[in-house]
Design an enzyme around this catalytic site. Structure first.
Site, PDB file in Angstrom:
ATOM      1  N   ARG A  66     -13.239 -34.722  60.015  1.00  0.00           N
ATOM      2  CA  ARG A  66     -11.906 -34.178  60.298  1.00  0.00           C
ATOM      3  C   ARG A  66     -11.647 -32.915  59.481  1.00  0.00           C
ATOM      4  NH1 ARG A  66      -7.404 -38.826  60.856  1.00  0.00           N
ATOM      5  NH2 ARG A  66      -6.456 -37.194  62.110  1.00  0.00           N
ATOM      6  N   ASP A  89     -10.990 -38.916  48.559  1.00  0.00           N
ATOM      7  CA  ASP A  89     -10.234 -40.126  48.880  1.00  0.00           C
ATOM      8  C   ASP A  89      -9.391 -40.452  47.654  1.00  0.00           C
ATOM      9  OD1 ASP A  89      -9.195 -42.612  49.395  1.00  0.00           O
ATOM     10  OD2 ASP A  89     -11.088 -43.517  50.019  1.00  0.00           O
ATOM     11  N   ASN A 118      -0.799 -32.399  48.761  1.00  0.00           N
ATOM     12  CA  ASN A 118      -0.078 -32.662  50.001  1.00  0.00           C
ATOM     13  C   ASN A 118      -0.351 -34.051  50.594  1.00  0.00           C
ATOM     14  OD1 ASN A 118       1.144 -31.718  52.798  1.00  0.00           O
ATOM     15  ND2 ASN A 118      -0.920 -32.429  53.247  1.00  0.00           N
ATOM     16  N   SER A 174       6.566 -33.928  47.935  1.00  0.00           N
ATOM     17  CA  SER A 174       7.267 -35.199  47.778  1.00  0.00           C
ATOM     18  C   SER A 174       7.946 -35.561  49.105  1.00  0.00           C
ATOM     19  CB  SER A 174       8.272 -35.096  46.620  1.00  0.00           C
ATOM     20  OG  SER A 174       8.966 -36.302  46.424  1.00  0.00           O
TER      21      SER A 174
END
Length: 359
Positions: A66, A89, A118, A174
């Site tokens: 991806r 990860d 992010n 956030s």
């Protein structure tokens, strides 16, 4: 007083427009974005950066295929950028350490100017623990980013030495959670019944009922509360970083709420939560941003030279560390912007990763 440069930017402003305004700040920089996939704001964020010719754009994510899909798409529009894939990860401290070591070994990329934390998971329907024994949303959304940021700090510090004060930044994406929640200090892993917690740590029950929770007082784990805690931690992390890095190195950290965007982030949501969201949409109580608009506040936080070290105003700490709709927000709950809370989180985070950091 720290302030945004463009007061006309708002919830509808697109990230490509923001990137155009800050083209000089983006050009030639090395930028790293975590959690990038084609259907999320991570990709929109990367696209906005790519549009203004950074020197290197590092795309980090769990799935290498991806990541490559994203890089291939970006190359079509912006072929002159050097893209790098980084397998990351965040739920696994072991993998985070491996990713950080890999990045530190890239001698042709000696510094990182902008780090955008992010990546996130949200609304896991059942209490799930990471391989390190932590509640999964907290492990992924905060602890993984905490560890990764601290481990790659040498490259951020090197960038800061060659940049104006405040230009090198750590951006923590956030949510709206810091406006209504705090940390669950006595029960980080959601093992205790909510009504037995200290009053200040109990969830905002009314909000949880609105989102479909039944008898939230009698439960220990609430999917949205797990997310809330991790997102409050994102803001507190920025505050703790600023204390350690801004005066010494000129590194600035800012947290933000990107807005409500239809992405894969809600894929784990329980049926009752999706039903509640549908009702909000019918009533017009939720404003859904485009993917581009969802990335715009991140670009402002990362690049606006008008933003500097936040200052206290009207008794509120750290005003300016938290942005909503491309502007500084004063809507955060005092617990979510407290320097004392930030220091408690730093101590806890070091304990959980079994490491200490000082630079």
């Amino acid at each position: 007083m720290t302030a945004t440069t463009y007061s006309n930017f708002d919830e509808k402003t697109e990230s490509l427009e923001v990137a155009e305004k800050f083209a000089d700040q983006i050009h030639g920089k090395t930028i790293l974005v975590t959690g990038v996939n084609r259907g999320g704001i991570g990709f929109s964020t990367a696209k906005a950066f790519a549009s203004r010719s950074p020197s290197h754009l590092i795309i980090a994510g769990r799935n290498t295929s991806r990541i490559q899909e994203c890089i291939d798409a970006l190359k079509v529009e912006f072929p002159h950028v050097d893209y790098r894939a980084l397998k990351l990860d965040l739920s696994s401290q072991k993998v985070v350490r491996e990713a950080a070591a890999a990045l530190l070994s890239w001698n042709d990329i000696p510094e990182v100017n902008i780090l955008v934390n992010n990546a996130a998971v949200m609304n896991l329907p059942d209490r799930t623990l990471s391989e390190d024994g932590l509640e999964m949303q907290f492990a992924t959304n905060h602890i993984g980013h905490f560890l990764f940021t601290c481990l790659i700090m040498p490259k951020l510090i090197k960038a800061a030495k060659n940049s104006p004060k405040g230009a090198t930044r750590v951006i923590n994406v956030s949510s709206l959670s810091p406006t209504r929640a705090g940390m669950r200090w006595s029960d980080i892993n959601f093992e205790k019944i909510n009504k037995t917690l200290p009053k200040e740590e109990q969830p905002p029950y009314g909000m949880h009922r609105t989102w479909g929770a039944i008898e939230p007082e009698e439960k220990s784990y609430l999917p949205l509360e797990g997310y809330n805690q991790s997102k409050v931690a994102n803001v507190l992390f920025s505050i703790a970083l600023n204390k350690r890095l801004y005066e010494k190195y000129g590194i600035l950290s800012i947290a933000l709420h990107p807005g409500i965007i239809q992405t894969e982030l809600s894929r784990y949501a329980a049926p009752e939560t999706l039903k509640a969201m549908g009702e909000f949409l019918k009533k017009g109580d939720l404003y859904i941003k485009t993917l581009g608009a969802g990335a715009s506040t991140t670009i402002v936080a990362a690049m606006d030279p008008g933003l500097g070290m936040p200052r206290e105003r009207d008794g509120k700490e750290n005003l300016g560390v938290y942005l909503i709709d491309c502007q500084i927000s004063d809507k955060a709950d005092p617990r979510a912007i407290s320097s004392n809370e930030a220091e408690k989180l730093w101590t806890l985070s070091e304990e959980l990763v079994k490491d200490t950091f000082s630079w």
